[in-house]
Design a protein around this motif. Structure first.
Motif, short mmCIF file in Angstrom:
data_model
loop_
_atom_site.label_atom_id
_atom_site.label_comp_id
_atom_site.label_asym_id
_atom_site.label_seq_id
_atom_site.Cartn_x
_atom_site.Cartn_y
_atom_site.Cartn_z
N PRO A 43 0.69 -1.41 0.15
CA PRO A 43 -0.03 -0.02 0.01
C PRO A 43 0.84 1.25 0.03
O PRO A 43 0.36 2.27 -0.48
N ARG A 44 2.08 0.96 0.55
CA ARG A 44 2.94 2.27 0.31
C ARG A 44 4.36 1.70 0.51
O ARG A 44 4.53 0.64 0.49
N CYS A 78 -6.33 -1.88 5.03
CA CYS A 78 -5.81 -2.44 6.29
C CYS A 78 -4.23 -2.01 6.54
O CYS A 78 -3.75 -2.21 7.57
N ASP A 79 -3.78 -1.29 5.46
CA ASP A 79 -2.53 -0.95 5.42
C ASP A 79 -1.48 -1.91 6.00
O ASP A 79 -0.56 -1.89 6.72
N VAL A 80 -1.70 -2.92 5.07
CA VAL A 80 -0.86 -4.35 5.03
C VAL A 80 -0.27 -4.55 3.89
O VAL A 80 -1.20 -4.36 2.93
N GLU A 81 0.76 -5.29 3.85
CA GLU A 81 1.25 -5.83 2.37
C GLU A 81 0.53 -7.18 2.29
O GLU A 81 0.17 -7.93 3.27
N VAL A 82 0.08 -7.33 0.98
CA VAL A 82 -0.66 -8.69 0.61
C VAL A 82 0.02 -9.53 -0.17
O VAL A 82 0.44 -8.97 -1.31
N LEU A 83 0.18 -10.81 0.05
CA LEU A 83 0.84 -11.96 -0.96
C LEU A 83 -0.03 -12.75 -1.30
O LEU A 83 -0.74 -13.70 -0.47
N ALA A 84 -0.62 -12.76 -2.51
CA ALA A 84 -1.67 -13.55 -3.18
C ALA A 84 -0.86 -14.77 -3.49
O ALA A 84 -0.09 -14.66 -4.46
#
Length: 268
Positions: A43-44, A78-84
């Motif tokens: 997200p950032r 949610c201001d988290v990194e997501v790994l799909a």
């Protein structure tokens, strides 16, 4: 006979027709253990806690694109990194291939949390069970959204909500047969003899979902085993509401907000 390539194409088409989801600082396709395709959302620029996301799709469909906007929205809200995870699908790769894929990604990425919807919720919690039994590190949190936890399909909601809503019971039975053709070798999280030592858990079920009762029952069993559980049955919603990213329903919008608050509180 179900045309599986057409089923997969329809799922991709529905996703492509919807809104794209938030623009993020970075979205990158990469490969994980064994060359498994992954998609990483940030997200950032600054590093944030990592959540591994396991898509739904009845074990036979779904991919990185069908759940792209879901992952974007989770990362943004949610201001988290997501790994799909683009795990192997049935029937080409039956049980336990996808469980092995998700467990391998959890070992490799060491995330703060793992989340999944529908079949993805099943795979997420089965991977946690596998890691627990092997004595490997677990994510601190598992988030299960309308999860399939009882492959025997013996819970009352399969009959009560299995016709006329978003998930048809006959299709569900067919999908499980593709995933695990032999009824004697269909591992069900709800029927696991011991659930002690599992991660803190968020389970969200939907009132008008064939999988509602097994999700509710799994929340109860986890709590009985001493696991810290946040459980909510969302009124008026059907299976798959997590992908209703246009949020035309106020009930769905409210459910998303509650879920995102849970994730933010537990992971950040």
């Amino acid at each position: 006979m179900v045309d599986i390539p057409d089923l997969r194409a329809q799922a991709r088409g529905r996703a492509a027709a919807g809104p794209r989801g938030p623009v993020l600082a970075r979205v990158e396709d990469l490969h994980g253990p064994g060359g498994l395709p992954l998609r990483h959302y940030r997200p950032r620029v600054q590093a944030r806690p990592l959540l591994v996301y396991v898509h739904g799709g009845a074990f036979v469909m779904g991919d990185l694109d069908t759940h792209d906007r879901t992952c974007r929205r989770i990362a943004d809200a949610c201001d988290v990194e997501v790994l799909a995870v683009d795990y192997r699908r049935a029937p080409e790769h039956p049980c336990p291939a996808a469980i092995e894929d998700v467990a391998a990604v959890l070992r490799w990425s060491r995330p703060a949390a793992v989340a999944g919807d529908s079949a993805g919720g099943y795979l997420a919690t089965m991977a946690c069970l596998r890691l627990r039994d092997a004595g490997d590190p677990l994510p601190a949190v598992q988030i299960l959204i309308c999860p399939n936890t009882d492959l025997t399909l013996s819970q009352p909601s399969v009959v009560d909500k299995g016709i006329g809503y978003a998930l048809d019971a006959d299709f569900l039975a067919w999908a499980i047969e593709q995933w695990a053709p032999d009824p004697a070798t269909r591992p069900s999280p709800l029927l696991a003899p011991d659930l002690r030592g599992m991660p803190d858990t968020v389970i969200v079920t939907a009132e008008h979902d064939a999988l509602r009762d097994e999700g509710d029952a799994y929340a109860y069993r986890l709590a009985q085993a001493g696991v810290r559980v946040t459980h909510r049955q969302e009124p008026g919603l059907m299976h798959g509401f997590i992908q209703n990213m246009d949020l035309t329903s106020p009930e769905a919008a409210a459910a998303h907000d509650r879920l995102f608050r849970d994730l933010t509180t537990l992971i950040s």
